[in-house]
Scaffold this motif. Structure first.
Motif, mmCIF file in Angstrom:
data_model
loop_
_atom_site.group_PDB
_atom_site.id
_atom_site.type_symbol
_atom_site.label_atom_id
_atom_site.label_comp_id
_atom_site.label_asym_id
_atom_site.label_seq_id
_atom_site.Cartn_x
_atom_site.Cartn_y
_atom_site.Cartn_z
ATOM 1 N N ARG A 2 31.591 -42.437 9.060
ATOM 2 C CA ARG A 2 31.216 -42.335 10.460
ATOM 3 C C ARG A 2 29.706 -42.260 10.518
ATOM 4 N N THR A 3 29.115 -43.251 11.110
ATOM 5 C CA THR A 3 27.660 -43.350 11.127
ATOM 6 C C THR A 3 27.107 -42.778 12.419
ATOM 7 N N GLY A 4 26.088 -41.938 12.275
ATOM 8 C CA GLY A 4 25.400 -41.408 13.444
ATOM 9 C C GLY A 4 26.279 -40.580 14.352
ATOM 10 N N GLY A 5 27.368 -40.062 13.812
ATOM 11 C CA GLY A 5 28.253 -39.230 14.620
ATOM 12 C C GLY A 5 29.001 -39.994 15.686
ATOM 13 N N SER A 6 29.041 -41.313 15.590
ATOM 14 C CA SER A 6 29.714 -42.093 16.622
ATOM 15 C C SER A 6 30.724 -43.057 16.007
ATOM 16 N N VAL A 7 30.321 -44.301 15.803
ATOM 17 C CA VAL A 7 31.216 -45.348 15.317
ATOM 18 C C VAL A 7 31.751 -45.015 13.932
ATOM 19 N N SER A 8 33.014 -45.354 13.719
ATOM 20 C CA SER A 8 33.626 -45.141 12.406
ATOM 21 C C SER A 8 34.213 -46.441 11.885
ATOM 22 N N THR A 9 34.178 -46.590 10.565
ATOM 23 C CA THR A 9 34.775 -47.748 9.906
ATOM 24 C C THR A 9 35.767 -47.253 8.863
ATOM 25 N N LEU A 10 36.973 -47.780 8.925
ATOM 26 C CA LEU A 10 37.993 -47.519 7.908
ATOM 27 C C LEU A 10 38.045 -48.745 7.014
ATOM 28 N N THR A 11 37.859 -48.542 5.722
ATOM 29 C CA THR A 11 37.858 -49.643 4.760
ATOM 30 C C THR A 11 39.060 -49.518 3.835
ATOM 31 N N ILE A 12 39.750 -50.624 3.672
ATOM 32 C CA ILE A 12 40.854 -50.684 2.713
ATOM 33 C C ILE A 12 40.487 -51.731 1.679
ATOM 34 N N GLN A 13 40.389 -51.309 0.439
ATOM 35 C CA GLN A 13 40.040 -52.230 -0.639
ATOM 36 C C GLN A 13 41.316 -52.746 -1.314
ATOM 37 N N ARG A 14 41.214 -53.967 -1.790
ATOM 38 C CA ARG A 14 42.324 -54.568 -2.571
ATOM 39 C C ARG A 14 43.655 -54.353 -1.856
ATOM 40 N N THR A 15 43.731 -54.867 -0.638
ATOM 41 C CA THR A 15 44.896 -54.602 0.215
ATOM 42 C C THR A 15 46.198 -54.995 -0.459
ATOM 43 N N GLN A 16 47.230 -54.224 -0.151
ATOM 44 C CA GLN A 16 48.585 -54.453 -0.630
ATOM 45 C C GLN A 16 49.490 -54.676 0.579
ATOM 46 N N GLN A 17 50.645 -55.269 0.352
ATOM 47 C CA GLN A 17 51.549 -55.544 1.466
ATOM 48 C C GLN A 17 51.989 -54.260 2.165
ATOM 49 N N GLU A 18 52.094 -53.175 1.423
ATOM 50 C CA GLU A 18 52.524 -51.923 2.062
ATOM 51 C C GLU A 18 51.453 -51.319 2.969
ATOM 52 N N ASP A 19 50.250 -51.920 2.949
ATOM 53 C CA ASP A 19 49.202 -51.471 3.870
ATOM 54 C C ASP A 19 49.397 -52.041 5.265
ATOM 55 N N SER A 20 50.298 -52.998 5.414
ATOM 56 C CA SER A 20 50.555 -53.585 6.723
ATOM 57 C C SER A 20 51.047 -52.515 7.683
ATOM 58 N N ALA A 21 50.359 -52.366 8.805
ATOM 59 C CA ALA A 21 50.663 -51.307 9.763
ATOM 60 C C ALA A 21 49.721 -51.467 10.947
ATOM 61 N N VAL A 22 49.907 -50.614 11.937
ATOM 62 C CA VAL A 22 48.930 -50.495 13.020
ATOM 63 C C VAL A 22 48.070 -49.272 12.722
ATOM 64 N N TYR A 23 46.772 -49.477 12.713
ATOM 65 C CA TYR A 23 45.841 -48.391 12.437
ATOM 66 C C TYR A 23 45.246 -47.920 13.756
ATOM 67 N N LEU A 24 45.460 -46.648 14.037
ATOM 68 C CA LEU A 24 45.047 -46.069 15.311
ATOM 69 C C LEU A 24 43.878 -45.119 15.096
ATOM 70 N N CYS A 25 42.967 -45.176 16.019
ATOM 71 C CA CYS A 25 41.831 -44.271 16.029
ATOM 72 C C CYS A 25 41.928 -43.397 17.272
ATOM 73 N N ALA A 26 41.512 -42.160 17.158
ATOM 74 C CA ALA A 26 41.503 -41.255 18.305
ATOM 75 C C ALA A 26 40.224 -40.432 18.275
ATOM 76 N N SER A 27 39.836 -39.924 19.429
ATOM 77 C CA SER A 27 38.683 -39.033 19.465
ATOM 78 C C SER A 27 38.975 -37.857 20.386
ATOM 79 N N SER A 28 38.231 -36.794 20.199
ATOM 80 C CA SER A 28 38.404 -35.607 21.039
ATOM 81 C C SER A 28 37.112 -34.805 21.047
ATOM 82 N N LEU A 29 37.046 -33.881 21.983
ATOM 83 C CA LEU A 29 35.985 -32.893 21.935
ATOM 84 C C LEU A 29 36.256 -31.986 20.735
#
Lengths: 113, 117
Positions: free
Chosen positions: A69-96
Motif C-alpha cells: 500500500r503506497t502512500g497510505g492510499s492505493v494498494s496492489t495485490l500481486t500474485i506470482q506464478r499464478t496457478q489455476q486454483e488462484d482463479s477467484a474474485v478478489y475483493l478490496c474493502a476500506s474502512s475508517l
C-alpha cells in the motif's frame, strides 16, 4: 462520494504468469483489506493494512501472494506464478481505522487458464 | 477465534411473504455483526450492523436483525419480500476487544434468497 474502485474488473492470465490487481480505497479511509471469493472456499480474508502499522498478512495462502500500500492510499495485490486454483474474485474493502464497517469494491475476477 | 454459520444455503419465498435468514456465530470477545448483500455480478453492500448498542438493528430496504447473545444468533428478517431482494446474503462477524476492530471479517458461507412472483 466515490466508493472503492478496483482494476481491472476482469483478468485472464496463463498459468505461471504474474498478475497485479489494484485497489483505490474511499478517500480518508485509513484501513484497507483484501479478500478472495471463490466457489469452493467462500469469502476469505487475505491481508489488511491499518494506518501506518505493519500489515496483517495472516490470510495470504502462499508466498506467491503479496500486497503493498503506497502512500497510505492505493494498494496492489500481486500474485506470482499464478496457478489455476488462484482463479477467484478478489475483493478490496476500506474502512475508517478501528471501525468494523467495511465498504467493498466491485472486485476483480481473475481467471487462470 | 470467531466463526459464523449460516444455517440455510438456499431460501425460497414468495413475493410479499416474510423472509428469515438464519445466522449463528461464535466469538471470543464482544463481536460486531453485519449482514451484507451481494446481487449477481455486483459488489457487497452493507445491509445493517450490530455494534453493542440496541439489540434490534434496522437496516436498509426494510431488513432488520436481532442480536441474541444467549442464543449466539443474529437472524435477518424482512416482513414482506420483494423481487429485488433476490440475492446472496452474508452474515459476518468482526471480533472486538474493547471496541477496537481486529479488521479481519469472518464471513458465513452465504444464503441465496430466491423470490417467486
Amino acid at each position: 462520494g466515490a466508493g472503492v474502485s478496483q482494476s481491472p474488473s476482469n483478468k485472464v492470465t496463463e498459468k505461471g504468469k504474474d498478475v497485479e490487481l489494484r485497489c483505490d480505497p474511499i478517500s480518508g479511509h485509513t484501513a484497507l483489506y483484501w479478500y478472495r471469493q471463490s466457489l469452493g472456499q467462500g469469502l476469505e480474508f487475505l491481508i489488511y493494512f491499518q494506518g501506518n502499522s505493519a500489515p496483517d498478512k495472516s490470510g495470504l495462502p502462499s508466498d506467491r501472494f503479496s500486497a503493498e500500500r503506497t502512500g497510505g492510499s492505493v494498494s496492489t495485490l500481486t500474485i506470482q506464478r499464478t496457478q489455476q486454483e488462484d482463479s477467484a474474485v478478489y475483493l478490496c474493502a476500506s474502512s475508517l481505522l478501528y471501525v468494523g464497517e467495511q465498504y467493498f469494491g466491485p472486485g476483480t475476477r481473475l481467471t487462470v487458464t | 477465534a470467531q466463526s459464523v454459520t449460516q444455517l440455510d444455503s438456499h431460501v425460497s419465498v414468495s413475493e410479499g411473504t416474510p423472509v428469515l435468514l438464519r445466522c449463528n456465530y461464535s466469538s471470543s470477545y464482544s463481536p460486531s455483526l453485519f449482514w451484507y448483500v451481494q446481487h449477481p455480478n455486483k459488489g457487497l453492500q452493507l445491509l445493517l450492523k450490530y455494534t453493542s448498542a440496541a439489540t434490534l438493528v434496522k437496516g436498509i430496504n426494510g431488513f432488520e436483525a436481532e442480536f441474541k447473545k444467549s442464543e449466539t444468533s443474529f437472524h435477518l428478517t424482512k416482513p414482506s419480500a420483494h423481487m429485488s431482494d433476490a440475492a446472496e446474503y452474508f452474515c459476518v462477524v468482526d471480533d472486538n476487544a474493547g471496541g477496537t476492530s481486529y479488521g479481519k471479517l469472518t464471513f458465513g458461507q452465504g444464503t441465496i434468497l430466491t423470490v417467486h412472483p
